[in-house]
Design a protein around this motif. Structure first.
Motif, PDB file in Angstrom:
ATOM      1  N   GLU A   1       0.802  -1.220   0.000  1.00  0.00           N
ATOM      2  CA  GLU A   1       0.000   0.000   0.000  1.00  0.00           C
ATOM      3  C   GLU A   1       0.840   1.279   0.000  1.00  0.00           C
ATOM      4  OE1 GLU A   1      -3.627   2.023   2.533  1.00  0.00           O
ATOM      5  OE2 GLU A   1      -2.682   0.215   3.292  1.00  0.00           O
ATOM      6  N   CYS A   2       1.915   1.303   0.775  1.00  0.00           N
ATOM      7  CA  CYS A   2       2.703   2.536   0.873  1.00  0.00           C
ATOM      8  C   CYS A   2       3.473   2.851  -0.405  1.00  0.00           C
ATOM      9  CB  CYS A   2       3.647   2.483   2.070  1.00  0.00           C
ATOM     10  SG  CYS A   2       4.863   1.155   2.001  1.00  0.00           S
TER      11      CYS A   2
ATOM     12  N   ASP B   1      -0.415   7.598  -4.152  1.00  0.00           N
ATOM     13  CA  ASP B   1      -0.920   8.508  -3.115  1.00  0.00           C
ATOM     14  C   ASP B   1      -0.367   8.184  -1.730  1.00  0.00           C
ATOM     15  OD1 ASP B   1      -2.266   6.205  -2.358  1.00  0.00           O
ATOM     16  OD2 ASP B   1      -4.266   7.061  -2.606  1.00  0.00           O
TER      17      ASP B   1
ATOM     18  N   GLY C   1      -0.907   5.624   0.036  1.00  0.00           N
ATOM     19  CA  GLY C   1      -1.773   4.729   0.787  1.00  0.00           C
ATOM     20  C   GLY C   1      -2.164   5.330   2.129  1.00  0.00           C
ATOM     21  N   ALA C   2      -2.649   4.470   2.987  1.00  0.00           N
ATOM     22  CA  ALA C   2      -3.109   4.925   4.305  1.00  0.00           C
ATOM     23  C   ALA C   2      -2.356   4.211   5.416  1.00  0.00           C
ATOM     24  CB  ALA C   2      -4.607   4.699   4.430  1.00  0.00           C
ATOM     25  N   CYS C   3      -1.117   3.852   5.177  1.00  0.00           N
ATOM     26  CA  CYS C   3      -0.346   3.119   6.179  1.00  0.00           C
ATOM     27  C   CYS C   3      -0.069   4.011   7.382  1.00  0.00           C
ATOM     28  CB  CYS C   3       0.964   2.609   5.589  1.00  0.00           C
ATOM     29  SG  CYS C   3       1.954   1.677   6.776  1.00  0.00           S
ATOM     30  N   THR C   4      -0.387   3.522   8.553  1.00  0.00           N
ATOM     31  CA  THR C   4      -0.177   4.294   9.779  1.00  0.00           C
ATOM     32  C   THR C   4       1.242   4.171  10.314  1.00  0.00           C
ATOM     33  OG1 THR C   4      -0.972   2.452  11.110  1.00  0.00           O
ATOM     34  CG2 THR C   4      -2.602   4.110  10.440  1.00  0.00           C
TER      35      THR C   4
END
Length: 137
Positions: free
Chosen positions: A90-91, A95, A97-100
């Motif tokens: 995802e990262c 964009d 992604g939404a990785c925390t």
């Protein structure tokens, strides 16, 4: 690393055409040989033509054939082109992604290095090395 079915089919098309570079193949012919959807394979062939790997011809005796010698086509180059826009994780997405875990993740750089090594290894080979059927078969 797992390649998309699109890339898998693209590599199969190129390998098959490298095995008989003098002839044109139709999408219907290759779809029947590979036992996959002709419509999906037509999209693959279109992408390969847009990338400059294939030349397509319409009409009787038409079809697709390699646009340049198989010895000049590097496998890693093909995979990178067909997998463009497909983030490994995802990262890696455009964009972010939404990785925390970002910005403190210590895995991302290692995955990027592994992906680069994977493509570099594939680039050690050309399409000619993987032609199907192999020369003399």
């Amino acid at each position: 690393m797992r390649l998309t079915a699109f890339t898998d089919f693209g590599l199969r098309v190129l390998m098959r055409m490298a095995g008989a570079p003098e002839r044109a193949f139709t999408a219907a012919e290759l779809a029947a040989e590979f036992r996959i959807s002709r419509n999906h394979l037509a999209k693959v062939i279109s992408a390969l033509a847009a990338a400059g790997y294939l030349e397509t011809r319409r009409g009787g005796g038409g079809g697709a054939l390699l646009a340049r010698p198989a010895e000049e086509i590097r496998l890693g180059e093909v995979v990178a082109r067909l997998e463009a826009g497909q983030a490994m994780v995802e990262c890696f997405a455009a964009d972010g992604g939404a990785c925390t875990l970002l910005p403190h993740c210590r895995l991302k750089s290692r995955l990027a290095a592994a992906e680069a090594a994977f493509l570099a290894e594939l680039n050690r080979s050309t399409l000619a090395d993987c032609a199907y059927p192999p020369p003399g078969a």
